[in-house]
Design an enzyme around this catalytic site. Structure first.
Site, PDB file in Angstrom:
ATOM      1  N   GLU B  58      26.635  10.084   2.036  1.00  0.00           N
ATOM      2  CA  GLU B  58      26.213  11.153   1.134  1.00  0.00           C
ATOM      3  C   GLU B  58      25.194  10.708   0.100  1.00  0.00           C
ATOM      4  OE1 GLU B  58      29.361  10.219   1.651  1.00  0.00           O
ATOM      5  OE2 GLU B  58      30.577  10.275  -0.188  1.00  0.00           O
ATOM      6  N   ASN B  59      24.992   9.397  -0.057  1.00  0.00           N
ATOM      7  CA  ASN B  59      23.941   8.987  -0.977  1.00  0.00           C
ATOM      8  C   ASN B  59      22.547   9.141  -0.362  1.00  0.00           C
ATOM      9  OD1 ASN B  59      25.163   6.797   0.518  1.00  0.00           O
ATOM     10  ND2 ASN B  59      23.817   5.402  -0.562  1.00  0.00           N
TER      11      ASN B  59
END
Lengths: 233, 221
Positions: B58-59
């Site tokens: 998700e980064n």
């Protein structure tokens, strides 16, 4: 108005007490450490800081918090094994925390840059983080109304800028950079390299220079190893 | 899974790695998957090349490869747990708002998460114990729980005190409402949904023994 500035100290000199400051980075990737250090040195206080975390170890944002310069943190994940300075301030009641789910944090920042007045999102519906917020059922799903997060200043890190302030990033260091650049009134970028205008392929520009106000080149160890081409202008 | 006569597919409860192997085997070929921090990360060890799974972090990346070692370590290439990772051919990078749009927009097929508790209707509690002095930290947990088409939970069935983590209603603060579709535990795999909880298979115990441990009515697959 775009300015190329020689030092990080000059770049942050205009940041006033009481400002809302967005700081890019997720973990150490994309954290503009030198700009944060300069913010520390410039003395600005009573800040609201927007970052995914609330400082780690004894560096950067953690030191700003330790020195009592941050009035409020807006973040998604303040508690880490080495977030002792935030922990101490929080338990002492000396810092305010607005906890935001990470995707809502990102979208609220994006909304600010895009001129959106708010949006409904399923994230957080039915949880304590939605308490007191307007909700609706949309397409059969519970959704929560979230508002944009604006900032006076953004401090971000990119790999390269050209003479127009167009930016490219590197790998997962991109994270919050592009959306914070758009959300802040004044965006200050530290880059590893400033390249001549025309040397970035326009198809590959990630942040158009219209979002950028100040560029300062910083020799960054992490980014040094990967600058494979291009000369510093 | 299992035979016609019994849903018990293993003589013993599963260890962490065996459970990860089972989850990996259940992921459909070609899926886009996000593996949460902690136990779910183990699943990546058992994904095969033939499955052609694309991992999301998700980064800001699709096409994440294994953890970086030695010279591969690059401070600008980390996963959501802030561990240095590698990129696979065909990887892509994007900013945080795009990354969570991938999640919230329902583009991911499966998300695998840890949990403190899962309720009969698939409510998830995994971000906060509710202890008054604890500093709350949510990260991407609520987004992950809400966005993927399927949310798989990996956890031990019982707490250290022997209490079922599969419950009628969560007592810990919720991460998401009605979001969990499957629960993989050391003792059994459960399917959760509006029609209640079904036991798909058991490990080292019978359906009846699982029913003894779990304080809500269970159905047999």
């Amino acid at each position: 108005m775009l300015n190329f500035i020689d030092t990080v100290a000059e770049a942050v000199a205009g940041i006033k007490d009481g400002s809302t400051v967005m700081i890019g980075g997720f973990g150490n990737a994309g954290q503009p450490f030198e700009l944060i250090d300069a913010l520390m040195d410039c003395g600005a206080k009573d800040l609201t800081v927007v970052n995914n975390n609330a400082g780690q170890g004894d560096q950067g944002l953690a030191l700003l918090i330790k020195e009592g310069r941050v009035r409020k943190m807006i973040c998604s994940f303040p508690r880490q094994s080495d977030s002792w300075h935030f922990d101490a301030k929080f338990h002492a009641g000396e810092i305010e925390l607005e906890l935001v789910p990470q995707g809502n944090l990102a979208e609220r920042i994006r909304a600010a840059g895009a001129g959106i007045g708010g949006f409904f999102t399923p994230t957080g519906y039915g949880t304590t983080l939605a308490e007191g917020k307007e909700t609706r059922i949309i397409d059969g799903r519970g959704q929560v109304f979230e508002t944009p997060i604006h900032a006076d200043v953004a401090l971000i890190k990119a790999l390269k800028a050209d003479g127009k302030g167009n930016l490219v990033y590197r790998k997962t260091a991109r994270n919050f950079g592009p959306i914070m650049a758009a959300a802040a009134k004044h965006t200050i970028v530290q880059v590893s390299e400033i390249v001549p205008t025309g040397s970035l392929d326009p198809e590959n520009v990630v942040t158009p220079g219209i979002y950028v106000n100040s560029v300062v080149r910083v020799d960054s160890a992490a980014s040094e190893t990967l600058s494979s081409n291009g000369k510093v202008a | 899974m299992g035979t016609q006569t019994s849903i018990q597919t293993s003589e013993k409860p599963l260890g962490r790695d065996e459970l990860a192997q089972l989850v990996a085997r259940d992921i459909a070929p070609g899926s886009f998957v996000n593996l949460g921090i902690g136990q779910p990360t183990l699943v990546s060890n058992y994904l095969t090349e033939e499955q052609n799974i694309t991992l999301h972090t998700e980064n800001g990346m699709l096409g994440m490869g294994p953890a970086a070692v030695g010279d591969e370590v690059d401070g600008d290439l980390i996963n959501a747990g802030k561990i240095p990772v590698t990129e696979l051919p065909g990887a892509s990078y994007f900013h945080h708002a795009d990354s969570f749009a991938i999640m919230r927009g329902g583009h991911l097929d499966i998300c695998v998460l840890g949990a403190f508790q899962v309720s009969a209707t698939g409510d998830l509690a995994n971000w906060h114990t509710g202890a008054p002095d604890a500093i709350p930290a949510v990260g991407g947990a609520m987004d992950l729980a809400t966005g993927a088409k399927d949310v798989f939970v990996m956890m031990t069935l019982l707490t250290r005190e022997g209490v079922s983590k599969l419950v009628e209603q969560c007592t810990y603060p919720l991460t998401g409402v009605g979001c969990v579709t499957r629960v993989y535990t050391d003792k059994a795999v459960f399917l959760t949904g509006p029609e209640g909880v079904t036991v798909r298979e058991t490990f080292g115990c019978t359906f009846e023994e699982i029913q003894e441990l779990v304080p809500l009515p269970l159905k047999k697959a």
